[in-house]
Structure formats: structure tokens, C-alpha cells
Design a protein around this motif. Structure first.
Motif, PDB file in Angstrom:
ATOM      1  N   UNK A   1     -13.514  65.141  40.669  1.00 42.51           N
ATOM      2  CA  UNK A   1     -11.243  64.827  41.305  1.00 42.51           C
ATOM      3  C   UNK A   1     -10.421  65.606  39.725  1.00 42.51           C
ATOM      4  N   UNK A   2     -10.303  66.227  40.112  1.00 44.17           N
ATOM      5  CA  UNK A   2      -9.663  67.030  38.628  1.00 44.17           C
ATOM      6  C   UNK A   2      -7.971  66.508  38.471  1.00 44.17           C
ATOM      7  N   UNK A   3      -7.879  65.464  37.320  1.00 42.55           N
ATOM      8  CA  UNK A   3      -7.222  64.594  36.987  1.00 42.55           C
ATOM      9  C   UNK A   3      -5.860  64.919  35.855  1.00 42.55           C
ATOM     10  N   UNK A   4      -5.019  65.969  36.537  1.00 37.91           N
ATOM     11  CA  UNK A   4      -4.147  67.100  35.359  1.00 37.91           C
ATOM     12  C   UNK A   4      -3.427  67.419  35.949  1.00 37.91           C
ATOM     13  N   UNK A   5      -1.624  67.515  35.070  1.00 36.61           N
ATOM     14  CA  UNK A   5      -0.172  67.982  35.770  1.00 36.61           C
ATOM     15  C   UNK A   5      -0.583  69.294  36.463  1.00 36.61           C
ATOM     16  N   UNK A   6       0.150  69.363  37.434  1.00 35.66           N
ATOM     17  CA  UNK A   6       0.116  70.087  38.679  1.00 35.66           C
ATOM     18  C   UNK A   6      -1.467  70.258  39.739  1.00 35.66           C
ATOM     19  N   UNK A   7      -2.263  69.722  39.400  1.00 32.07           N
ATOM     20  CA  UNK A   7      -3.268  69.741  40.412  1.00 32.07           C
ATOM     21  C   UNK A   7      -2.873  68.954  41.560  1.00 32.07           C
ATOM     22  N   UNK A   8      -2.969  69.802  42.155  1.00 24.57           N
ATOM     23  CA  UNK A   8      -3.039  68.470  43.694  1.00 24.57           C
ATOM     24  C   UNK A   8      -4.423  67.401  43.592  1.00 24.57           C
ATOM     25  N   UNK A   9      -3.553  66.437  44.005  1.00 26.28           N
ATOM     26  CA  UNK A   9      -4.714  64.858  44.199  1.00 26.28           C
ATOM     27  C   UNK A   9      -5.920  64.693  45.474  1.00 26.28           C
ATOM     28  N   UNK A  10      -6.750  65.059  44.925  1.00 28.23           N
ATOM     29  CA  UNK A  10      -7.672  65.314  46.196  1.00 28.23           C
ATOM     30  C   UNK A  10      -8.157  63.665  46.667  1.00 28.23           C
ATOM     31  N   UNK A  11      -8.688  63.406  48.049  1.00 30.21           N
ATOM     32  CA  UNK A  11      -8.716  61.716  48.036  1.00 30.21           C
ATOM     33  C   UNK A  11     -10.341  61.182  47.960  1.00 30.21           C
ATOM     34  N   UNK A  12     -10.169  60.141  47.418  1.00 30.14           N
ATOM     35  CA  UNK A  12     -11.420  59.705  46.894  1.00 30.14           C
ATOM     36  C   UNK A  12     -12.356  59.579  48.325  1.00 30.14           C
ATOM     37  N   UNK A  13     -13.205  59.940  48.103  1.00 28.94           N
ATOM     38  CA  UNK A  13     -14.484  60.092  49.768  1.00 28.94           C
ATOM     39  C   UNK A  13     -14.919  58.471  50.048  1.00 28.94           C
ATOM     40  N   UNK A  14     -14.321  58.125  51.610  1.00 27.33           N
ATOM     41  CA  UNK A  14     -14.823  56.991  51.759  1.00 27.33           C
ATOM     42  C   UNK A  14     -15.623  56.230  51.576  1.00 27.33           C
ATOM     43  N   UNK A  15     -15.998  55.079  51.089  1.00 22.68           N
ATOM     44  CA  UNK A  15     -17.430  54.143  50.827  1.00 22.68           C
ATOM     45  C   UNK A  15     -17.090  53.593  51.697  1.00 22.68           C
ATOM     46  N   UNK A  16     -18.429  52.234  52.322  1.00 22.06           N
ATOM     47  CA  UNK A  16     -18.762  51.407  52.863  1.00 22.06           C
ATOM     48  C   UNK A  16     -19.034  50.457  52.127  1.00 22.06           C
ATOM     49  N   UNK A  17     -18.170  49.141  52.053  1.00 24.62           N
ATOM     50  CA  UNK A  17     -18.044  48.157  51.139  1.00 24.62           C
ATOM     51  C   UNK A  17     -18.935  46.582  52.032  1.00 24.62           C
ATOM     52  N   UNK A  18     -19.292  46.069  51.522  1.00 27.12           N
ATOM     53  CA  UNK A  18     -19.459  44.794  51.609  1.00 27.12           C
ATOM     54  C   UNK A  18     -18.627  43.845  50.629  1.00 27.12           C
ATOM     55  N   UNK A  19     -17.393  43.702  51.409  1.00 28.18           N
ATOM     56  CA  UNK A  19     -16.962  42.424  50.582  1.00 28.18           C
ATOM     57  C   UNK A  19     -15.951  41.552  51.237  1.00 28.18           C
ATOM     58  N   UNK A  20     -16.593  40.018  51.055  1.00 27.48           N
ATOM     59  CA  UNK A  20     -15.687  38.983  51.487  1.00 27.48           C
ATOM     60  C   UNK A  20     -14.034  39.653  52.470  1.00 27.48           C
ATOM     61  N   UNK A  21     -14.090  38.864  52.870  1.00 25.84           N
ATOM     62  CA  UNK A  21     -12.776  38.898  53.085  1.00 25.84           C
ATOM     63  C   UNK A  21     -11.829  37.706  53.509  1.00 25.84           C
ATOM     64  N   UNK A  22     -10.989  37.314  52.248  1.00 25.19           N
ATOM     65  CA  UNK A  22     -10.191  36.090  52.638  1.00 25.19           C
ATOM     66  C   UNK A  22      -8.227  36.028  52.856  1.00 25.19           C
ATOM     67  N   UNK A  23      -7.670  35.137  53.010  1.00 30.59           N
ATOM     68  CA  UNK A  23      -6.409  35.762  53.272  1.00 30.59           C
ATOM     69  C   UNK A  23      -6.223  34.480  51.674  1.00 30.59           C
ATOM     70  N   UNK A  24      -5.177  35.095  50.738  1.00 29.09           N
ATOM     71  CA  UNK A  24      -4.753  34.129  49.369  1.00 29.09           C
ATOM     72  C   UNK A  24      -3.005  33.465  50.103  1.00 29.09           C
TER      73      UNK A  24
END
Length: 447
Positions: free
Chosen positions: A143-166
Motif C-alpha cells: 500500500x503506497x501512501x503518497x499524494x496523488x496515489x489511489x489508496x488501496x483497501x486494507x486486506x480483510x483480517x479475521x480477528x478474535x476480539x471481545x465485543x462489548x458496549x461502552x
């Protein structure tokens, strides 16, 4: 950052209508002010990013990189359309309508809390990068991050994270700020106290090495005696002699080591000159001692002020970071050099330095001093500009912190240099002055 935390933050920020100010306050920290009242801070440090909520903070320095200019131009006074967490990833994405645009326009601010690739990226409506906090080239990431370059999406990653309401994300973010501030304050205090302690130690060493007046006086007499003995025995000296063995005028045997590369007819002058210099040093050694002692007291006052400091901004004022590249070349032979909001501030550490700073100051520079108390003189370079009240207040506090340990209320008078008349030494008379009260907190020190 946890995904559920980012979701709670996005939900809260959607309650606001516009962003009134956007700026960088530290190397890796952005401040966004919503609806002119609520400030949220986004620390984009690689591998240690977080968000906190606090009152608006004054930046320790000004940032003028292209990213900072565009951040201010595009986001300040912009209408807030939406805040999202796209693709269930650790990203906060702000959709905005800039006020500065002459027609309908959409820009995005994407804050990526993604470990080593953590970044803040400004995008146009076509997902093309306008500017970024950090540029990344093809050798470092796909993912090249420079002005004038189209931003590529971050590849999806499966994460096992807790989910709770704040329930109340603001309370959590405010507590985060208190924890960060306390930790940062302790670390900064330790670092800056160590820096000042080294200076105090060096001054102690210099004081310990100073010869006393009696020793120097005796040494001057000895050098003078050597000169006279060489004159009396000049007839028997050879050009290759390295020592002279003779008897002094009391009949005691004496061995004089002769200096190299000095002609025979100049030997006595060499020792007479040494005697004169040593005698002068003996006469003035108390001045050097007072000078070193006053500098040591100055740094001891700074050390005490560091211990009493309540926030990182105050610590940075007392012991600033190494300056910008254009400031590194600036050296001050007399006094200490500080920068407050890009204004040069000069502080005298003793009477002789106060005198020197007075002589160097220009007519429209601001001069300040604690009323009725011997103190450091402070000179603020104005370049004929009107000084902000914040600069005057900060400089007045420096004047008190550098001059006095004991807590209390102190009156600091200030005026233009042209209204200050030197009397004797660093004693002055001044007119057309204003006064600011500085309260020094802490535990009273009794000697």
C-alpha cells in the motif's frame, strides 16, 4: 485500539455537526475540536495508538508540513457528514464537506489504528491520497501512501476480539487522558531533571577545581622568584638546558624546569608574565567563584521548578527539546536561550549576564524583572511585533522559576528595553511598565 472502542467513538462523534479546528499538537497526535467545544485527541504512534478526550491543548511547537497545512485548510470549519468504522476494521473514517470549497466537495480523513502501519490519511472523493501523516513507499508495503496515489483497501483480517458496549465513551476517554498525562509527566520530569542534574554536577566539579586565593598568591611569588633567579644566573645557562639548578636568595637549593621553545633572553620574562597572570587570577578568583555559584543556583531553581511542574507543557518551557534545525545554530555565550510560541526569550543567570543581555537587547524588545527582588533579567525579542499575552505570562513564570525557590505571589514588571536605564552593574531604573502577578506553588524551603 480495540474495535469496540472505535465503534463507540464513531457513534459518539456522529452527535456533532462540524469540526471547528483540526491541528497537530505533537509529532504523532492530532486534535479535532467538534462544534467549538469538545476536543478529542488521536495519538497515531506506530504500535501504540490511542484516543483520549481532554480540554484543548496548546501545541508544544508549531507544525507546518504539507499535511498540517492541508489538515487545517480542509477540516477546520468543515461540516461533519459521517464518522464510520468501515469493513469492521480498526479504522475511523470521517466524511467531511470542507468550508473552503467553492462548490460541493467531499473529503475523507482516515485514521488507521493498524499497528506498525498506523497512519492519518486525507483522501479526495475518488479515494486518491491528498496527503498523509506518514508516506510509505513500495519497498516498505504494497500500500503506497503518497499524494496523488489511489489508496488501496486494507486486506480483510479475521480477528478474535471481545465485543462489548461502552455506556459512556467520553468518561473512558477522559480517564485515558488522566492516565496518559500522569505517566507522561513522570517520564518527562525524570528525563529533564537528569539533564539539569548533569549541569549542576559539572558546575560542582568546576567549583571544586578552583584554586584558592592563598595558593595562587604563593604561586605568583614563586614564579616571580624564578624569573629573578634566571636573571641572576643567565650567564651560565646554555640553549640546550632543560633545568636550572641553583640557590635562592635565602640559600636554599632550587631546581627550575625551563620552558621549551623560549629563548634564553626571554626566560625571565616568561616567568614574570606567569607571575602577573597568576596574581591577577588570585585577585579575581572570587568573581569566577561567584559566577559559577550563581549559575549553579540558577539550575537548582530550574530543578526545583521541574519537581513542582504540573503538566508537560510547563516542563517543555523550563527545559525545551533540542530546537528546530534553524535554531540549532543559535548559541548564546551569555545567558540561556528559550523559545515560547516561536518568540526568542533570553534569560540571564547572574548579574554579569543580566548586564550583557541589557546591552544586546533592542529598543523594542520586552524586558522583565521581579519587583524589589534580585532576579534574572528576561529579554523577549519582539521584532517590533505585539506580543501575545500567553508569551508574556509564560516568560514571567520563567523569570520567577529561574530566580526563586520559595512559593508565593510575585510581581513581575515588564516594559520595552528603551524605557530601562542602567544605573550600576545590572541595577536599573525603568518607566512606563506593566505588572503581572505570578503565583509560585510548592513547599516553602527554609535555609
Amino acid at each position: 485500539m480495540k474495535l469496540y472502542e472505535l465503534k463507540a467513538i464513531a457513534k459518539r462523534l456522529n452527535d456533532f455537526s462540524f469540526i471547528s479546528r483540526a491541528r497537530r499538537i505533537e509529532d504523532n497526535t492530532l486534535e479535532l475540536v467538534f462544534d467549538k467545544s469538545e476536543s478529542y485527541f488521536f495519538n497515531m504512534t506506530r504500535g501504540h495508538s490511542f484516543v483520549y478526550k481532554a480540554p484543548s491543548q496548546r501545541p508544544a511547537q508549531s507544525y507546518h508540513a504539507p499535511f498540517d497545512t492541508l489538515l487545517h485548510t480542509l477540516m477546520s470549519a468543515s461540516r461533519l457528514i459521517a464518522v464510520e468504522v468501515p469493513n469492521e476494521d480498526r479504522i475511523l473514517r470521517f466524511t467531511l464537506a470542507p468550508k473552503s470549497s467553492y462548490k460541493d466537495k467531499i473529503v475523507y480523513l482516515q485514521l488507521e489504528f493498524t499497528g506498525k502501519n498506523t497512519n492519518a490519511i486525507l483522501l479526495d472523493e475518488n479515494e486518491v491520497i491528498i496527503e498523509a501523516l506518514r508516506h510509505i513507499d513500495a519497498q516498505s508495503s504494497f500500500r503506497v501512501i503518497r499524494p496523488g496515489v489511489e489508496l488501496l483497501a486494507i486486506p480483510p483480517v479475521e480477528r478474535q476480539e471481545e465485543s462489548r458496549e461502552i455506556a459512556d465513551i467520553d468518561t473512558c476517554l477522559e480517564e485515558k487522558f488522566r492516565q496518559i498525562q500522569a505517566k507522561k509527566l513522570l517520564e518527562l520530569k525524570k528525563q529533564k531533571r537528569a539533564h539539569i542534574a548533569k549541569k549542576i554536577h559539572k558546575l560542582d566539579q568546576s567549583l571544586a577545581k578552583l584554586p584558592n586565593e592563598e595558593e595562587l598568591t604563593e604561586q605568583a611569588k614563586e614564579y616571580s622568584s624564578y624569573g629573578n633567579l634566571i636573571l641572576a644566573n643567565l650567564y651560565q645557562l646554555k640553549p640546550y638546558d632543560t633545568t636550572l639548578k641553583t640557590y635562592d636568595f635565602e640559600g636554599n637549593e632550587v631546581t627550575i624546569k625551563l620552558p621549551k621553545n623560549i629563548k634564553l633572553n626571554r626566560m625571565s620574562d616568561y616567568f614574570f608574565s606567569l607571575a602577573k597572570r597568576t596574581k591577577n587570577k588570585a585577585r579575581n578568583i572570587h568573581i569566577e567563584k561567584e559566577n559559577l555559584q550563581s549559575k549553579k543556583t540558577f539550575y537548582e531553581n530550574i530543578y526545583y521548578a521541574l519537581e513542582q511542574a504540573k503538566d508537560p507543557y510547563e516542563l517543555e518551557l523550563l527545559v525545551p527539546k533540542r530546537g528546530k534545525s534553524q535554531r540549532k545554530k543559535e548559541k548564546l555565550k551569555e545567558g540561556e536561550l528559550f523559545w515560547i510560541e516561536d518568540y526568542k526569550v533570553l534569560v540571564g543567570r547572574n548579574s554579569s549576564e543580566n548586564q550583557k543581555l541589557l546591552s544586546l537587547a533592542k529598543a523594542n524588545d520586552l524586558w522583565m524583572h521581579i519587583r524589589d527582588i534580585p532576579s534574572s533579567h528576561v529579554i523577549i525579542r519582539t521584532d517590533k511585533q505585539s506580543l501575545p499575552d500567553s508569551v508574556i505570562k509564560a516568560a514571567a513564570k520563567l523569570c520567577v522559576d529561574f530566580s526563586i525557590k520559595n512559593p508565593g505571589d510575585y510581581q513581575v514588571d515588564y516594559t520595552k528595553r528603551k524605557f530601562v536605564k542602567i544605573q550600576e552593574g545590572s541595577n536599573v531604573l525603568y518607566t512606563k511598565y506593566d505588572t503581572i502577578t505570578v503565583t509560585k506553588e510548592g513547599v516553602e524551603i527554609r535555609v
